[in-house]
Every structure is written in structure tokens, then in C-alpha cells.
Design a protein around this motif. Structure first.
Motif, PDB file in Angstrom:
ATOM      1  N   ALA A 292      -9.637  16.541   4.911  1.00 41.52           N
ATOM      2  CA  ALA A 292     -10.682  15.606   4.471  1.00 41.52           C
ATOM      3  C   ALA A 292     -11.573  15.154   5.628  1.00 41.52           C
ATOM      4  O   ALA A 292     -12.634  14.555   5.406  1.00 41.52           O
ATOM      5  CB  ALA A 292     -10.041  14.397   3.797  1.00 41.52           C
TER       6      ALA A 292
ATOM      7  N   TRP B  26       0.814  -1.222   0.000  1.00 39.30           N
ATOM      8  CA  TRP B  26       0.000   0.000   0.000  1.00 39.30           C
ATOM      9  C   TRP B  26       0.844   1.266   0.000  1.00 39.30           C
ATOM     10  O   TRP B  26       1.967   1.303   0.480  1.00 39.30           O
ATOM     11  CB  TRP B  26      -1.022  -0.005   1.120  1.00 39.30           C
TER      12      TRP B  26
ATOM     13  N   ASP C  58      -1.345   7.221  -0.754  1.00 43.97           N
ATOM     14  CA  ASP C  58      -2.671   7.486  -1.332  1.00 43.97           C
ATOM     15  C   ASP C  58      -3.677   6.414  -0.907  1.00 43.97           C
ATOM     16  O   ASP C  58      -4.840   6.718  -0.620  1.00 43.97           O
ATOM     17  CB  ASP C  58      -2.584   7.545  -2.863  1.00 43.97           C
ATOM     18  N   ASP C  59      -3.213   5.162  -0.858  1.00 42.25           N
ATOM     19  CA  ASP C  59      -4.077   4.075  -0.374  1.00 42.25           C
ATOM     20  C   ASP C  59      -4.475   4.316   1.083  1.00 42.25           C
ATOM     21  O   ASP C  59      -5.620   4.065   1.485  1.00 42.25           O
ATOM     22  CB  ASP C  59      -3.358   2.722  -0.482  1.00 42.25           C
ATOM     23  N   TYR C  60      -3.517   4.776   1.861  1.00 39.32           N
ATOM     24  CA  TYR C  60      -3.773   5.064   3.279  1.00 39.32           C
ATOM     25  C   TYR C  60      -4.836   6.155   3.432  1.00 39.32           C
ATOM     26  O   TYR C  60      -5.786   6.004   4.216  1.00 39.32           O
ATOM     27  CB  TYR C  60      -2.459   5.480   3.950  1.00 39.32           C
ATOM     28  N   LEU C  61      -4.691   7.239   2.676  1.00 41.92           N
ATOM     29  CA  LEU C  61      -5.661   8.325   2.740  1.00 41.92           C
ATOM     30  C   LEU C  61      -7.058   7.847   2.321  1.00 41.92           C
ATOM     31  O   LEU C  61      -8.067   8.192   2.958  1.00 41.92           O
ATOM     32  CB  LEU C  61      -5.219   9.487   1.860  1.00 41.92           C
ATOM     33  N   ASP C  62      -7.105   7.030   1.277  1.00 39.79           N
ATOM     34  CA  ASP C  62      -8.383   6.494   0.799  1.00 39.79           C
ATOM     35  C   ASP C  62      -9.017   5.564   1.838  1.00 39.79           C
ATOM     36  O   ASP C  62     -10.230   5.596   2.070  1.00 39.79           O
ATOM     37  CB  ASP C  62      -8.154   5.743  -0.517  1.00 39.79           C
ATOM     38  N   LEU C  63      -8.169   4.748   2.486  1.00 33.96           N
ATOM     39  CA  LEU C  63      -8.674   3.827   3.510  1.00 33.96           C
ATOM     40  C   LEU C  63      -9.259   4.594   4.691  1.00 33.96           C
ATOM     41  O   LEU C  63     -10.323   4.239   5.215  1.00 33.96           O
ATOM     42  CB  LEU C  63      -7.527   2.920   3.984  1.00 33.96           C
ATOM     43  N   CYS C  64      -8.569   5.651   5.110  1.00 29.94           N
ATOM     44  CA  CYS C  64      -9.066   6.453   6.232  1.00 29.94           C
ATOM     45  C   CYS C  64     -10.431   7.050   5.906  1.00 29.94           C
ATOM     46  O   CYS C  64     -11.322   7.107   6.773  1.00 29.94           O
ATOM     47  CB  CYS C  64      -8.071   7.565   6.565  1.00 29.94           C
ATOM     48  N   SER C  65     -10.611   7.464   4.660  1.00 31.06           N
ATOM     49  CA  SER C  65     -11.898   8.019   4.231  1.00 31.06           C
ATOM     50  C   SER C  65     -12.998   6.963   4.290  1.00 31.06           C
ATOM     51  O   SER C  65     -14.104   7.218   4.789  1.00 31.06           O
ATOM     52  CB  SER C  65     -11.776   8.573   2.810  1.00 31.06           C
ATOM     53  N   LYS C  66     -12.701   5.762   3.800  1.00 33.55           N
ATOM     54  CA  LYS C  66     -13.687   4.682   3.809  1.00 33.55           C
ATOM     55  C   LYS C  66     -14.068   4.289   5.236  1.00 33.55           C
ATOM     56  O   LYS C  66     -15.245   4.011   5.520  1.00 33.55           O
ATOM     57  CB  LYS C  66     -13.136   3.471   3.056  1.00 33.55           C
TER      58      LYS C  66
ATOM     59  N   ASP D   7     -10.779  12.892   7.919  1.00 37.52           N
ATOM     60  CA  ASP D   7     -10.654  11.449   8.152  1.00 37.52           C
ATOM     61  C   ASP D   7      -9.648  11.118   9.256  1.00 37.52           C
ATOM     62  O   ASP D   7      -9.342   9.949   9.500  1.00 37.52           O
ATOM     63  CB  ASP D   7     -10.244  10.758   6.852  1.00 37.52           C
TER      64      ASP D   7
END
Length: 446
Positions: free
Chosen positions: A255, A185, A188-196, A257
Motif C-alpha cells: 500500500a 484498535w 485493520d485499524d492500524y493499516l488504515d491509520l498508516c494510510s491516512k 504506507d
């Protein structure tokens, strides 16, 4: 120092884990230093002679309980040695120690941290432990570089540790989110995961905690081919790389998150049990590997430990390193360095002590001790050991000991992070200010 060792002393030393080779070297003449360096100032045969030691460490309830049991064990076997215990809290520990050093009341045995070891070592407040023959350093050889500065061994790591992200699988399941592949990961994957995670929680918890200490910056910099400090004690990074770091933090907080700015400020100062991750208010928590059991006991969730994300999406390029959980040091003012070395050796090399201590002060560096400890660990402590073993082939470096003057680097980093997340500074301004302040700390101490 001429030192005759009795057969009774020889047997006692053997039982506490001091190596046979060392013992034989100590018979008849002055003992060869365990580290094989300068002449010994503390012969092995003196370890159990009459002495009163002052022993200080920062603590938590679990650490205080088993430390007392280990010391009681040791003094029962060696009744001529009296040990005065002085557990303290991290928040006041260093102020007290500084005052003691200045007032010539420094403790004999000191639990030391990487952030302060150069500070106290360079001030002459710590003994070169390679001269203390009552400590068998041979089983600990792989860890000694982390406590060595200018060729002098100012501290011996209590155990290994590594940084990572604890994931509360219980909260992941509630949010309907899968735990990521931590070998591939990216940020960017980390940021997306936090959002989810935040969205999936329905507002019950946030995606992640945030530390923003010097260890976080260290990992980010190394992913970019830089480091916080060079081995010459200089700054080893570009301001632009740090600007990108603060920009990523701003993106995460903007964001929504991560913690709110106020929550972040409170969280970095909170006890582990009161943090967002410890109270089930965040699904991810940045942490050191030896803390995950305490977190699990606090939040009751199923915890897994993940590697940090990387720029390249490759575990071998994530900048991880082994860090001593803490160190054992001996105060240079000690009148009883051999006896201080004896109890330190017991903590480091005795399997009896290890059965009580387990991995709470880090995963033991002594391989024989680790063999005894590992089957006795809780499932979460086992995870910490497995984590260290799993990342071993990926670790490519050892950060230099932080230069003298930089013991407050973590709080400096957190303060400039606060400026960014509260909107008081741009990422570029925060990066410049942090760099200037850190350089000033080094300059003022030189």
C-alpha cells in the motif's frame, strides 16, 4: 566458605542496599545465598575486598556518562575494588564477548541480553547468581524468573520494559489525523491509520516504521493463542499463523504506507537517531518503552506510547509482556564473584545509583528505588513508567527464555521479511523458510 564480617563491612554493605536479613545471615558463618538456593560461592562479606574487575556493557553516550559516574561513586566508597570499564557497541559486543569467553578473558561483570542469556548460560559461561550473597535479590523477586534457566539465575534484569508503538503527535497534527484509542484498535485499524497519515503528510513522511523482529512475531502469535517458543525450548506456533503475519506485512508495504523495502533494510540497522521515526520521516515507530526519550530528543516531537493493535480489538488480548531491558550477569571465569556482585547490587538497589541511572536501563524492579526515580524522570520517561503501569493488568504471560541457539532469531525474521517486501518470496514461503531455519538453529545447538 567461612567468612567473618567486620562491623565496618556490615555498615558498608547496609549503605549499598544489601538487605539486613542477608547481612545477619552472613555473620560468623557462610552467608545464606540471597536467592535462598544453593550454597553460596561468594560470601557477602567479601564484596569490598581487594579486587580488579572488568566491567563490560553495550552503550550510548547517555549510558556511558552515568555508568562512569556510578562506578566512580562506588569505587570512591570502596577503594580496594578497582573497576576497568569497557563500554562497547551492540554491533560488535557479542563477537567480542564470544572471543573473550573462548580465550579465557571473560569479563567479571557482563551486561547481558535476553537473546543471548540461554546461549551463554548453557555454555557454562555465566555464574549462577543465586549463589552470590553480595546481591540482595529480595527487592527484585518479581523479575528473577526472566533470568532463570534450568533453575539457575544467569542474569538479573536491570529493569522492566515493554514493546509498543511511539506516536509523534506533532506529525499526526500536521497530517490532520487523530491518535487512535490503543485499547480497542485492530490491525485493520492500524493499516488504515498508516494510510491516512501517509496521505495527510503530502509525502513529507510515511505512516509507520517496521521492525519485524522476534518480538513483533511473539506478540502476533500470542494474539492467536500461540508463542514463538514453549517452556521446553520447542517451537510453539503453526506455519499458517506465521503466513498470515507475513501476508499482513505484504499488505502494509504494497500500500506504500510503510518504509520502502530499501528504507526498511536501512532502518533496522540504523542507530536510533538515524531511523525514520528519529528523523521525522515516519509518524509511528515500533519501539521498546525505554527508548522513547531518546526518540523524542532526536525528532523533537511530542511523543505518546501506544499499545500494539490486536486481532480482537481488545487490550487484554494484544499479547504484550514485560521484557527485561537487559540483564546484569557475572562471568563464570570471574575470580571475584562477591566483588562483582557488590557493584551489580549497587546498580540494582542503591538509590544513589538510581538518581543517576533513572530509567535508562529500564524501569527499576525494586519498588523503593522506583519511588526515588519516578519524580526525577523527564516527561517522556514518565510516560514509559506510566505505560508499564497501565498495561500491568492486561499482561497475562511471560515468554520463556529463548532456547539456546536462537540468538539470531530477530535478524532471521528481518531477512525473511525482506524477501517478502522485495517480492522474492510469498508469505507462505517466507513462513515455511523462517520456521525451518529457526528449528535448524535449535537443532544445531542441542
Amino acid at each position: 566458605m567461612s567468612q567473618q564480617m567486620s562491623r565496618r563491612q556490615f555498615g558498608a554493605l547496609a549503605l549499598t542496599g544489601i538487605g539486613t536479613t542477608l547481612l545477619l545471615a552472613g555473620c560468623g558463618t557462610s552467608a545464606t545465598p540471597a536467592g535462598g538456593g544453593a550454597s553460596s560461592t561468594a560470601a557477602a562479606g567479601d564484596a569490598f575486598k581487594k579486587a580488579t574487575l572488568n566491567f563490560e556493557w553495550w552503550t550510548n553516550p547517555v549510558r556511558s556518562e552515568y555508568t562512569d559516574k556510578i562506578i566512580t561513586q562506588y569505587t570512591a566508597a570502596h577503594p580496594k575494588v578497582t573497576i576497568n570499564q569497557a563500554p562497547g557497541q551492540w554491533a560488535t559486543y557479542w563477537t567480542k564477548l564470544s572471543t573473550q569467553v573462548a580465550g579465557q578473558t571473560e569479563p567479571d561483570v557482563i551486561q547481558m541480553d535476553q537473546a543471548y542469556i540461554a546461549e551463554y548460560g548453557a555454555r557454562g559461561a555465566l555464574l549462577d547468581m543465586s549463589t552470590v550473597a553480595s546481591i540482595d535479590t529480595k527487592p527484585l523477586k518479581s523479575s528473577l524468573a526472566a533470568g532463570t534457566l534450568g533453575g539457575k539465575l544467569y542474569g538479573i534484569p536491570t529493569g522492566n520494559n515493554a514493546y509498543g508503538i511511539a506516536a509523534n503527535k506533532t506529525l499526526f497534527e500536521k497530517a490532520g489525523v487523530k491518535v487512535p484509542d490503543d485499547k480497542t484498535w485492530t490491525w485493520d485499524d492500524y493499516l488504515d491509520l498508516c494510510s491516512k497519515l501517509k496521505q495527510g503528510s503530502g509525502g513529507a513522511f510515511t505512516g509507520t516504521t517496521w521492525q519485524s523482529g522476534d518480538q513483533d512475531i511473539q506478540i502476533w502469535l500470542h494474539q492467536h493463542g500461540e508463542q514463538l517458543y514453549t517452556d521446553k525450548g520447542k517451537l510453539g506456533f503453526k506455519v499458517g499463523t506465521l503466513t498470515d503475519w507475513f501476508a499482513m506485512i505484504k499488505k502494509l508495504f504494497d500500500a506504500g504506507d510503510a518504509p520502502t523495502p530499501d528504507e526498511f533494510t536501512n532502518d533496522v540497522a540504523a542507530s536510533l537517531q538515524q531511523t525514520l521515526f528519529g528523523t521525522n520521516k515516519a509518524a509511528l515507530g515500533w519501539t521498546w518503552s525505554n527508548q522513547i526519550t531518546a526518540y523524542q530528543q532526536s525528532n523533537g516531537g511530542e511523543i505518546v506510547l501506544l499499545r500494539p493493535p490486536s486481532v480482537a480489538g481488545s487490550a487484554s488480548k494484544n499479547g504484550l509482556y514485560y521484557k527485561p531491558s537487559m540483564y546484569w550477569s557475572i562471568g563464570s571465569q570471574s575470580k571475584y564473584p562477591a566483588q562483582a556482585g557488590g557493584i551489580i547490587n549497587y546498580f540494582l538497589n542503591s538509590t544513589d545509583a538510581a538518581k543517576l541511572q533513572l530509567a535508562e536501563r529500564g524501569v527499576p524492579a525494586n519498588a523503593e528505588v522506583l519511588k526515588v526515580v519516578k519524580p526525577k524522570l523527564s516527561p517522556t520517561d514518565q510516560l514509559a513508567v506510566d505505560y508499564l503501569q497501565n498495561i500491568k493488568s492486561e499482561i497475562k504471560w511471560v515468554p520463556p527464555v529463548p532456547p539456546k541457539g536462537t540468538s539470531t532469531a530477530a535478524s532471521v525474521a528481518q531477512r525473511h521479511t525482506q524477501d517478502v517486501v522485495f517480492g522474492r518470496a510469498t508469505p507462505a514461503d517466507a513462513a515455511k523458510a523462517f520456521t525451518t531455519e529457526l528449528q535448524g538453529l535449535i537443532n544445531s545447538a542441542s
